[in-house]
Design a protein around this motif. Structure first.
Motif, PDB file in Angstrom:
ATOM      1  N   ARG A  97       0.991  -1.271  -0.094  1.00 25.08           N
ATOM      2  CA  ARG A  97       0.005   0.213  -0.080  1.00 25.08           C
ATOM      3  C   ARG A  97       0.986   1.314  -0.221  1.00 25.08           C
ATOM      4  NH1 ARG A  97      -3.470   2.120   4.128  1.00 25.08           N
ATOM      5  NH2 ARG A  97      -2.557   0.710   5.456  1.00 25.08           N
ATOM      6  N   THR A  98       0.448   2.341  -0.755  1.00 25.21           N
ATOM      7  CA  THR A  98       1.482   3.534  -1.019  1.00 25.21           C
ATOM      8  C   THR A  98       1.030   4.599  -0.363  1.00 25.21           C
ATOM      9  OG1 THR A  98       0.338   3.886  -3.076  1.00 25.21           O
ATOM     10  CG2 THR A  98       2.408   2.178  -2.959  1.00 25.21           C
ATOM     11  N   TRP A  99       1.680   5.401  -0.075  1.00 24.79           N
ATOM     12  CA  TRP A  99       1.467   6.855  -0.028  1.00 24.79           C
ATOM     13  C   TRP A  99       1.756   7.599  -1.234  1.00 24.79           C
ATOM     14  CZ3 TRP A  99       5.598   4.734   3.037  1.00 24.79           C
ATOM     15  CH2 TRP A  99       6.822   5.057   2.803  1.00 24.79           C
ATOM     16  N   SER A 100       1.078   8.844  -1.380  1.00 26.79           N
ATOM     17  CA  SER A 100       1.499   9.562  -2.610  1.00 26.79           C
ATOM     18  C   SER A 100       2.756   9.795  -3.024  1.00 26.79           C
ATOM     19  CB  SER A 100       0.662  11.003  -2.640  1.00 26.79           C
ATOM     20  OG  SER A 100      -0.784  10.735  -2.340  1.00 26.79           O
ATOM     21  N   ALA A 101       3.313   9.883  -4.239  1.00 24.90           N
ATOM     22  CA  ALA A 101       4.653   9.924  -4.624  1.00 24.90           C
ATOM     23  C   ALA A 101       5.090  11.276  -4.265  1.00 24.90           C
ATOM     24  CB  ALA A 101       4.841   9.772  -6.211  1.00 24.90           C
ATOM     25  N   VAL A 102       5.945  11.589  -3.383  1.00 28.61           N
ATOM     26  CA  VAL A 102       6.513  12.692  -3.150  1.00 28.61           C
ATOM     27  C   VAL A 102       8.102  12.900  -3.227  1.00 28.61           C
ATOM     28  CG1 VAL A 102       4.484  13.643  -1.580  1.00 28.61           C
ATOM     29  CG2 VAL A 102       6.226  12.170  -0.463  1.00 28.61           C
ATOM     30  N   GLY A 103       8.492  11.832  -3.715  1.00 30.60           N
ATOM     31  CA  GLY A 103      10.085  11.673  -3.744  1.00 30.60           C
ATOM     32  C   GLY A 103      10.764  11.426  -2.105  1.00 30.60           C
ATOM     33  N   ALA A 104      11.858  12.382  -1.966  1.00 29.67           N
ATOM     34  CA  ALA A 104      12.442  12.422  -0.809  1.00 29.67           C
ATOM     35  C   ALA A 104      11.840  12.842   0.271  1.00 29.67           C
ATOM     36  CB  ALA A 104      13.606  12.927  -1.008  1.00 29.67           C
ATOM     37  N   ASP A 105      10.443  13.699  -0.182  1.00 31.21           N
ATOM     38  CA  ASP A 105       9.852  14.649   1.014  1.00 31.21           C
ATOM     39  C   ASP A 105       8.629  13.925   1.720  1.00 31.21           C
ATOM     40  OD1 ASP A 105      11.260  16.948   0.193  1.00 31.21           O
ATOM     41  OD2 ASP A 105       9.867  17.248  -1.351  1.00 31.21           O
ATOM     42  N   VAL A 106       9.303  12.542   2.350  1.00 32.73           N
ATOM     43  CA  VAL A 106       8.164  11.661   2.833  1.00 32.73           C
ATOM     44  C   VAL A 106       7.773  12.386   4.285  1.00 32.73           C
ATOM     45  CG1 VAL A 106       8.304   9.420   3.931  1.00 32.73           C
ATOM     46  CG2 VAL A 106       9.913   9.900   2.461  1.00 32.73           C
ATOM     47  N   ASP A 107       6.616  12.381   4.567  1.00 30.75           N
ATOM     48  CA  ASP A 107       6.038  12.727   5.712  1.00 30.75           C
ATOM     49  C   ASP A 107       5.623  11.731   6.659  1.00 30.75           C
ATOM     50  OD1 ASP A 107       4.435  13.886   7.774  1.00 30.75           O
ATOM     51  OD2 ASP A 107       3.313  15.499   6.344  1.00 30.75           O
ATOM     52  N   PRO A 108       6.506  11.704   7.700  1.00 33.93           N
ATOM     53  CA  PRO A 108       6.397  10.833   8.960  1.00 33.93           C
ATOM     54  C   PRO A 108       4.890  10.671   9.458  1.00 33.93           C
ATOM     55  CG  PRO A 108       8.518  11.554   9.046  1.00 33.93           C
ATOM     56  CD  PRO A 108       7.806  12.620   8.148  1.00 33.93           C
ATOM     57  N   ASP A 109       4.318  11.617   9.496  1.00 32.12           N
ATOM     58  CA  ASP A 109       2.827  11.713  10.102  1.00 32.12           C
ATOM     59  C   ASP A 109       1.893  11.018   9.261  1.00 32.12           C
ATOM     60  OD1 ASP A 109       3.838  12.792  12.337  1.00 32.12           O
ATOM     61  OD2 ASP A 109       3.393  14.954  11.517  1.00 32.12           O
ATOM     62  N   VAL A 110       2.069  11.118   8.003  1.00 34.02           N
ATOM     63  CA  VAL A 110       1.362  10.587   6.760  1.00 34.02           C
ATOM     64  C   VAL A 110       1.732   8.871   6.901  1.00 34.02           C
ATOM     65  CG1 VAL A 110       0.899  10.192   4.367  1.00 34.02           C
ATOM     66  CG2 VAL A 110       1.167  12.293   5.231  1.00 34.02           C
ATOM     67  N   VAL A 111       2.732   8.705   7.009  1.00 34.90           N
ATOM     68  CA  VAL A 111       3.055   7.158   7.198  1.00 34.90           C
ATOM     69  C   VAL A 111       2.367   6.525   8.333  1.00 34.90           C
ATOM     70  CG1 VAL A 111       4.861   5.482   7.082  1.00 34.90           C
ATOM     71  CG2 VAL A 111       5.298   7.634   5.769  1.00 34.90           C
ATOM     72  N   ALA A 112       2.573   7.337   9.501  1.00 31.40           N
ATOM     73  CA  ALA A 112       1.908   6.762  10.616  1.00 31.40           C
ATOM     74  C   ALA A 112       0.780   6.496  10.729  1.00 31.40           C
ATOM     75  CB  ALA A 112       2.327   7.895  11.853  1.00 31.40           C
ATOM     76  N   GLY A 113       0.083   7.467  10.051  1.00 29.91           N
ATOM     77  CA  GLY A 113      -1.527   7.382  10.071  1.00 29.91           C
ATOM     78  C   GLY A 113      -2.050   6.165   8.942  1.00 29.91           C
ATOM     79  N   MET A 114      -1.055   5.578   8.326  1.00 29.38           N
ATOM     80  CA  MET A 114      -1.432   4.507   7.191  1.00 29.38           C
ATOM     81  C   MET A 114      -1.283   3.103   7.858  1.00 29.38           C
ATOM     82  SD  MET A 114       0.091   5.726   3.761  1.00 29.38           S
ATOM     83  CE  MET A 114      -0.404   4.212   2.886  1.00 29.38           C
ATOM     84  N   ILE A 115      -0.451   3.124   8.962  1.00 27.77           N
ATOM     85  CA  ILE A 115      -0.049   1.930   9.528  1.00 27.77           C
ATOM     86  C   ILE A 115      -1.402   1.093  10.239  1.00 27.77           C
ATOM     87  CG2 ILE A 115       1.325   0.434  11.341  1.00 27.77           C
ATOM     88  CD1 ILE A 115       3.277   2.764  10.955  1.00 27.77           C
ATOM     89  N   ARG A 116      -1.475  -0.196   9.903  1.00 26.41           N
ATOM     90  CA  ARG A 116      -2.581  -0.923  10.372  1.00 26.41           C
ATOM     91  C   ARG A 116      -2.160  -2.249  11.347  1.00 26.41           C
ATOM     92  NH1 ARG A 116      -5.371  -1.434   4.622  1.00 26.41           N
ATOM     93  NH2 ARG A 116      -6.713   0.409   4.619  1.00 26.41           N
ATOM     94  N   PRO A 117      -2.788  -2.143  12.546  1.00 19.89           N
ATOM     95  CA  PRO A 117      -2.407  -3.036  13.406  1.00 19.89           C
ATOM     96  C   PRO A 117      -2.706  -4.524  13.260  1.00 19.89           C
ATOM     97  CG  PRO A 117      -4.181  -1.924  14.280  1.00 19.89           C
ATOM     98  CD  PRO A 117      -4.131  -1.452  12.803  1.00 19.89           C
ATOM     99  N   ASP A 118      -1.867  -5.370  13.998  1.00 25.25           N
ATOM    100  CA  ASP A 118      -2.403  -6.791  13.697  1.00 25.25           C
ATOM    101  C   ASP A 118      -3.661  -7.051  14.089  1.00 25.25           C
ATOM    102  OD1 ASP A 118      -0.239  -8.339  12.974  1.00 25.25           O
ATOM    103  OD2 ASP A 118       0.524  -8.899  14.917  1.00 25.25           O
ATOM    104  N   GLY A 119      -4.084  -8.131  13.522  1.00 23.98           N
ATOM    105  CA  GLY A 119      -5.914  -8.231  13.893  1.00 23.98           C
ATOM    106  C   GLY A 119      -6.228  -9.140  12.628  1.00 23.98           C
ATOM    107  N   TYR A 120      -7.484  -9.696  13.060  1.00 28.26           N
ATOM    108  CA  TYR A 120      -8.130 -10.986  11.896  1.00 28.26           C
ATOM    109  C   TYR A 120      -9.122  -9.933  10.812  1.00 28.26           C
ATOM    110  CZ  TYR A 120     -11.768 -10.400  15.165  1.00 28.26           C
ATOM    111  OH  TYR A 120     -12.874  -9.964  16.071  1.00 28.26           O
ATOM    112  N   TRP A 121      -9.096  -8.545  11.048  1.00 28.47           N
ATOM    113  CA  TRP A 121     -10.071  -7.885  10.130  1.00 28.47           C
ATOM    114  C   TRP A 121      -9.436  -7.126   8.855  1.00 28.47           C
ATOM    115  CZ3 TRP A 121      -8.553  -6.808  15.259  1.00 28.47           C
ATOM    116  CH2 TRP A 121      -8.216  -5.627  15.277  1.00 28.47           C
ATOM    117  N   ALA A 122      -8.160  -6.824   9.320  1.00 30.98           N
ATOM    118  CA  ALA A 122      -7.321  -5.627   8.033  1.00 30.98           C
ATOM    119  C   ALA A 122      -6.105  -6.442   7.999  1.00 30.98           C
ATOM    120  CB  ALA A 122      -7.488  -4.523   8.511  1.00 30.98           C
ATOM    121  N   VAL A 123      -5.396  -6.173   6.895  1.00 34.95           N
ATOM    122  CA  VAL A 123      -3.956  -6.579   6.669  1.00 34.95           C
ATOM    123  C   VAL A 123      -3.335  -5.841   7.456  1.00 34.95           C
ATOM    124  CG1 VAL A 123      -2.310  -6.978   4.751  1.00 34.95           C
ATOM    125  CG2 VAL A 123      -4.646  -7.063   4.028  1.00 34.95           C
TER     126      VAL A 123
END
Ligand SMILES: Cc1ncc(COP(=O)(O)O)c(C=O)c1O
Length: 343
Positions: free
Chosen positions: A105-131
Motif C-alpha cells: 500500500r502506498t503513500w502519494s509519490a513525493v520523492g524524498a519529501d516523506v511525511d512521517p505523520d502520513v506514514v504513521a496514519g497509514m499503519i494498520r495493526p495486527d488483527g483478523y479484520w485488516a491486512v
C-alpha cells in the motif's frame, strides 16, 4: 555505454575501469554457496561494518537484495507501506506479491519529501479484520524522485514511527552512497536507522554487478536461504565481489564530481523551465509539460546528436551523471539539450 555517445540514461551503464579489472583478475575465489569465497566473505564483512550492522549478503542485483529484505520483514498476506513511485513496487516486476505474497500500500509519490505523520496514519495493526502492516520501505536517494535525499531528521522520525507501531523499516539504498556524499551523513548513521538495507555497487560506484542486503546476523542467515530459493546462489562470485571492494575503496568520494556535473547540467537547462525538482545528487529530473518537445521527441532528437537520455513518461525524462561521462561531454550534452529546448 554505447560507443561515441554521451550516455546520460543511467549510472548503470558504466564499465569497469582498468584498476577494477585488475582487482577482479587477481581475486581469490571459492564456492560461495559453500560460504568458501574469501573475497565475497571479505566484501560482506566490510559492507556490514560500514553500515554498523552484524552481517551482509552479496546478491546479483539490487532488485533481488530488496526483495529478499522484504521477504525477511513481511510474511505472506501482510503489508508493506512505501511510496507510489518506489522502485520496489514500480520496477521489480511485482516480485513482492509474486514471490513473497506481500500486499503493498502506498503513500502519494513525493520523492524524498516523506511525511512521517502520513506514514504513521497509514499503519494498520495486527488483527483478523485488516491486512496488518509489517514494514515501511523508503528509498535513499530517490530514483523517480529525481535523486532527492531524505533528511536525517525525517529518517529519525520514521524510525520512531516504526518503533511505536512495532513495524520494520527497510531502506532501498541503491544510491545511499550519494546521500552520504551529498549530506555528509555517515553510512553507519544511516545503517543504525534501518532493520535492513539494500545497497548497490553497480550504479554510481561503477562495479559491473552486485548489491548487498545488510542487517542482523539472524536475518542474514535467513536471507541466505531466500537468496538460494530465488536462484541467486553464486559460485566463484569473488571475481564480482573484488570489483565491489575496489568500488568501495575508490569510487565513493568521487561521487561529488558526479553531483557537480548534474548541477552544471541543471544550471544550463533551468532557464527553460524544465527542471522537475532541485538537483541534489547525480540525477536531473525533467518535467517537459511546458516545453515545446515531449519526452520521446526530445530523446530522439538528442540521440540524433549523440546524447542519450531516459524517457520516464510522455512529458518526463531524466539525465544521470556518472563516472563514464567526463566533464567535456557534460558541456557538450548541455549545449545539445539547450539547443533542442530553445528550438
Ligand atoms: C532505487 C533503486 N533500487 C533498486 C534498483 C534495482 O537494481 P538492479 O537493477 O540491480 O536490480 C535500482 C535500479 O536502478 C534503483 O534505482
Amino acid at each position: 555505454m554505447a560507443e561515441n555517445l554521451i550516455d546520460l540514461r543511467s549510472d548503470t551503464v558504466t564499465r569497469p575501469t582498468s584498476g577494477m579489472r585488475e582487482a577482479m583478475a587477481a581475486a581469490e575465489v571459492g564456492d560461495d554457496v559453500y560460504g568458501e569465497d574469501p573475497t565475497v566473505n571479505a566484501l560482506e564483512a566490510e559492507v556490514a561494518a560500514l553500515f554498523g550492522h552484524e552481517a551482509a549478503l552479496f546478491c546479483p542485483t539490487g532488485s533481488m537484495a530488496n526483495q529478499i529484505a522484504l521477504q525477511l520483514l513481511v510474511p505472506p498476506g501482510a503489508e508493506l507501506l512505501c511510496d507510489a513511485d518506489a522502485h520496489v513496487i514500480t520496477y521489480e516486476m511485482g516480485a513482492a506479491a509474486a514471490y513473497g505474497g506481500i500486499t503493498s500500500r502506498t503513500w502519494s509519490a513525493v520523492g524524498a519529501d516523506v511525511d512521517p505523520d502520513v506514514v504513521a496514519g497509514m499503519i494498520r495493526p495486527d488483527g483478523y479484520w485488516a491486512v496488518p502492516t509489517r514494514a515501511i520501505a523508503v528509498e535513499q536517494t530517490h530514483n523517480r524522485g529525481g535523486g532527492g535525499v531524505i533528511s536525517l531528521d525525517t529518517l529519525r522520525r520514521l524510525r520512531r514511527v516504526a518503533d511505536e507501531a512495532q513495524v520494520a523499516l527497510h531502506c532501498d539504498g541503491a544510491r545511499i552512497w550519494h546521500a552520504h556524499v551529498a549530506d555528509g551523513v555517515p553510512l553507519a548513521t544511516y545503517g543504525g536507522l534501518f532493520d535492513t538495507l539494500s545497497v548497490c555497487l553497480s550504479k554510481g560506484l561503477g562495479a559491473p554487478v552486485g548489491s548487498l542486503v545488510v542487517g542482523a546476523a539472524d536475518k542474514i542467515e535467513r536471507a541466505r536461504v531466500i537468496r538460494k530459493r530465488m536462484g541467486g546462489g553464486m559460485r566463484q562470485a569473488g571475481i564480482l565481489a573484488a570489483a565491489g571492494r575496489y568500488a568501495l575503496a575508490h569510487h565513493i568520494d568521487r561521487l561529488a564530481e558526479d553531483h557537480a556535473k548534474a548541477a552544471r547540467l541543471a544550471e544550463a537547462i533551468a532557464p527553460f523551465g524544465v527542471l522537475a525538482a532541485p538537483v541534489r545528487t547525480n540525477l536531473v529530473p525533467l518535467d517537459l509539460t511546458k516545453a515545446s518537445l515531449d519526452a520521446p521527441t526530445l530523446a530522439a532528437a538528442a540521440r540524433a546528436e549523440g546524447v542519450l537520455i531516459s524517457v520516464l513518461g510522455p512529458r518526463t525524462a531524466r539525465l544521470v551523471t556518472h563516472m563514464d561521462v567526463p566533464d567535456p561531454a557534460i558541456d557538450q550534452a548541455a549545449t545539445t539539450l539547450t539547443h533542442l529546448l530553445r528550438a
